[in-house]
Write an enzyme that holds these catalytic residues in place. Structure first.
Site, PDB file in Angstrom:
ATOM      1  N   LYS A  66      15.939  20.912 -11.288  1.00  0.00           N
ATOM      2  CA  LYS A  66      15.161  19.681 -11.397  1.00  0.00           C
ATOM      3  C   LYS A  66      15.877  18.562 -12.152  1.00  0.00           C
ATOM      4  O   LYS A  66      16.495  18.781 -13.190  1.00  0.00           O
ATOM      5  CB  LYS A  66      13.841  19.968 -12.123  1.00  0.00           C
ATOM      6  CG  LYS A  66      12.895  20.841 -11.336  1.00  0.00           C
ATOM      7  CD  LYS A  66      12.157  20.065 -10.279  1.00  0.00           C
ATOM      8  CE  LYS A  66      10.941  19.402 -10.885  1.00  0.00           C
ATOM      9  NZ  LYS A  66      10.282  18.521  -9.913  1.00  0.00           N
ATOM     10  N   SER A  87      13.798  20.515 -16.140  1.00  0.00           N
ATOM     11  CA  SER A  87      12.674  21.414 -16.358  1.00  0.00           C
ATOM     12  C   SER A  87      13.139  22.606 -17.181  1.00  0.00           C
ATOM     13  O   SER A  87      14.295  23.020 -17.097  1.00  0.00           O
ATOM     14  CB  SER A  87      12.154  21.873 -14.998  1.00  0.00           C
ATOM     15  OG  SER A  87      11.454  23.080 -15.132  1.00  0.00           O
ATOM     16  N   GLU A 101       8.540   7.741 -16.616  1.00  0.00           N
ATOM     17  CA  GLU A 101       7.126   8.114 -16.758  1.00  0.00           C
ATOM     18  C   GLU A 101       6.598   7.713 -18.138  1.00  0.00           C
ATOM     19  O   GLU A 101       5.460   7.250 -18.278  1.00  0.00           O
ATOM     20  CB  GLU A 101       6.965   9.623 -16.513  1.00  0.00           C
ATOM     21  CG  GLU A 101       7.188   9.968 -15.037  1.00  0.00           C
ATOM     22  CD  GLU A 101       7.526  11.431 -14.784  1.00  0.00           C
ATOM     23  OE1 GLU A 101       7.513  12.234 -15.738  1.00  0.00           O
ATOM     24  OE2 GLU A 101       7.840  11.757 -13.622  1.00  0.00           O
ATOM     25  N   HIS A 145       0.833  -1.222   0.000  1.00  0.00           N
ATOM     26  CA  HIS A 145       0.000   0.000   0.000  1.00  0.00           C
ATOM     27  C   HIS A 145       0.859   1.261   0.000  1.00  0.00           C
ATOM     28  O   HIS A 145       0.447   2.302   0.515  1.00  0.00           O
ATOM     29  CB  HIS A 145      -0.950   0.035   1.199  1.00  0.00           C
ATOM     30  CG  HIS A 145      -1.689  -1.246   1.416  1.00  0.00           C
ATOM     31  ND1 HIS A 145      -2.860  -1.536   0.775  1.00  0.00           N
ATOM     32  CD2 HIS A 145      -1.374  -2.329   2.179  1.00  0.00           C
ATOM     33  CE1 HIS A 145      -3.274  -2.748   1.149  1.00  0.00           C
ATOM     34  NE2 HIS A 145      -2.379  -3.256   1.987  1.00  0.00           N
TER      35      HIS A 145
END
Ligand code: ARG
Length: 502
Positions: free
Chosen positions: A292, A286, A299, A167
């Site tokens: 970043k 970014s 992804e 979880h």
């Protein structure tokens, strides 16, 4: 160009000529010309169609259906069309019609004998299977690379303790090796499913003609053999109608993509927690926030599962309710398979690279391994080993966890456990087990090491699973090489047979 042959909507103005041999003048024009055409998708089966043409013509000659001279003329024209390349094909409804047109353009009417005893229906089904074999083998190869990357990293980190989650909450300490091999095992089944699908892709529909066979004395086994197929799809109506082999391949790919999407998600989450660092090669940044470092590749790997599932859905929806035998809907089934195999193969390749080059932060992993009182189950196991019913032990440790509350990030210490023992079991903790054993159970590394059941996180258990994984990757690599060899030698056989007609 004749008047009828002026390009209509959707036509490719780059291509020479306009009337292919199939449509001729009656079906040559009309606003739906481009709509009917599969030429854009057919580049992928150009080489396959040339091979199918060659095998078919060789068989026709061997069976005395066309004479040797005609076969030689046609085969030479096919070579010439091959050398000119896909872009030089005349316009046509599809690659099959365009190649036939190009052959007839070169050698005249005798070229029209090439399509004896066949139809585009058996032809296209054969071409798709012929090309898909290569793609499935490439997909299998990338699964092997991923499994190797996972097994290698598991070898380096058989003893690296890390938090295990359920979880997404800290659950029990485990090892990085154990975690990585959990994906190796899953991808191994994906490899198996692809091999299994391959066996059924690898059957020849050729010789079925439109669906109702042919009065010519064709030798279906011969063309199957020349094209490297392991036999034929027996029933000629089934052979031209079925695309179940596409469904099997895309389903296997969709499952593979789902497996790998989980790995991508885990690595993205772990990198967010500072437990693993992705190589710069597999990260992005970014356009506005200069600090970043984002796991963009992961992804995109994760998102590929959506594309593959959509492809499977599109394919099944296209196939649902199609009557026997050939229907043009089938033309739109095929690209789902090309899209899925390309997208998933690329995503698996990227996932393999990302997994191989990621750096696991052993100190951060060790710190995090005990978070959220993840050793609680180990303490309950310890008491159960002393004869306390597991349910009672569970209750006692839960009581200790409650006592410790949020005060301690890593949960109950010895004092809290002892108090819980008094309260739940009615005796002090050392009545059951010595303090040293309790302290060991509370240590994440010792806790993981103690879980040495088969397939568990303990380093010896990880080593066993890892060496089995390596052996299975090797066996699969041998099986892959054998399939590739079979295709290469069929190719050679076909070449030799064709050269007899020079
Ligand atoms: N381009 C077609 C396909 O991909 C080839 C078969 C055409 N056959 C026919 N009967 N119209 O399915």
């Amino acid at each position: 160009m004749t008047e009828e042959s002026e390009p209509g909507a959707g036509d490719d103005p780059e291509r020479a000529g306009a009337d292919d041999v199939v449509r001729r003048e009656r079906f040559s024009g009309g606003p739906a010309r481009g709509f009917l055409s599969s030429m854009d998708d057919d580049e992928r089966i150009f080489a396959a169609d040339l091979a199918v043409d060659r095998a078919h013509v060789v068989m026709l000659a061997e069976q005395g259906i066309v004479d040797e001279e005609a076969a030689g003329t046609i085969l030479a024209a096919v070579d010439d069309v091959a050398a000119a390349g896909f872009d030089a094909l005349p316009d046509g409804e599809d690659v099959h019609a365009a190649i036939e047109t190009a052959v007839i353009d070169r050698v005249g009417d005798v070229g029209g004998k090439m399509h004896t005893a066949r139809s585009r229906n058996d032809e296209v089904a054969t071409c798709i299977r012929y090309r898909l074999r290569e793609d499935v083998l490439d997909a299998i190869e990338t699964t092997l690379a991923l499994r190797e990357a996972l097994a290698d990293a598991a070898g380096r980190h058989a003893e690296t303790v890390m938090p295990g989650y359920t979880h997404l909450q800290p659950a029990q300490p485990t090892t990085v090796g154990h975690f990585l091999l959990s994906y190796e095992g899953a991808v191994a089944r994906d490899t198996e499913r692809l091999f299994d699908a391959y066996d059924r892709v690898n059957r020849s529909p050729l010789g079925s003609a439109a669906f109702a066979g042919t009065p010519f004395d064709v030798d279906r086994e011969r063309t199957a053999d020349l094209l490297g197929f392991e036999g034929t799809v027996a029933n000629s109506m089934d052979a031209v109608s079925t695309r179940d082999f596409l469904v099997e391949v895309v389903a296997a790919l969709a499952n593979l993509a789902a497996t790998v999407s989980g790995l991508a998600e885990d690595l993205a989450v772990f990198s967010n927690k500072g437990l693993v660092e992705l190589s710069d090669d597999y990260s992005s940044t970014s356009s506005i926030m200069p600090q970043k470092k984002n796991p963009d590749t992961l992804e995109l790997v994760r998102a590929t599962a959506g594309d593959a599932a959509a492809g499977l859905n599109g394919l099944l929806t296209t196939l649902k309710g199609l009557p026997r035998a050939y229907n043009r809907d089938l033309q739109k089934a095929t690209p789902h398979a090309w899209d899925a195999v390309d997208a998933v193969t690329e995503a698996v390749e990227v996932a393999a690279g990302a997994a191989a080059t990621a750096t696991w932060d052993e100190a951060a992993l060790a710190d995090a391994a005990g978070e959220g009182f993840s050793t609680a189950t180990g303490v309950a196991d310890l008491l159960a080993m002393q004869g306390v019913p597991f349910r009672k032990a569970h209750e006692m440790v839960a009581n200790a966890a409650q006592r410790a509350g949020d005060a301690s990030e890593n949960g109950a210490d010895y004092a809290a456990l002892d108090a819980a023992a008094e309260s739940v079991l009615g005796e002090s903790l050392d009545t059951y087990v010595d303090r040293e054993s309790v302290e060991a159970a509370l240590d994440p590394e010792a806790s993981a090491a103690a879980r040495d059941s088969a397939g568990g996180p303990a380093p010896e258990a990880v080593a066993t699973v890892r060496s089995d994984a390596e052996a299975s990757v090797e066996a699969d690599a041998d099986a892959l090489a054998a399939e590739r060899d079979a295709l290469a030698s069929a190719d050679e056989r076909l070449r030799t047979e064709v050269s007899r007609y020079d």
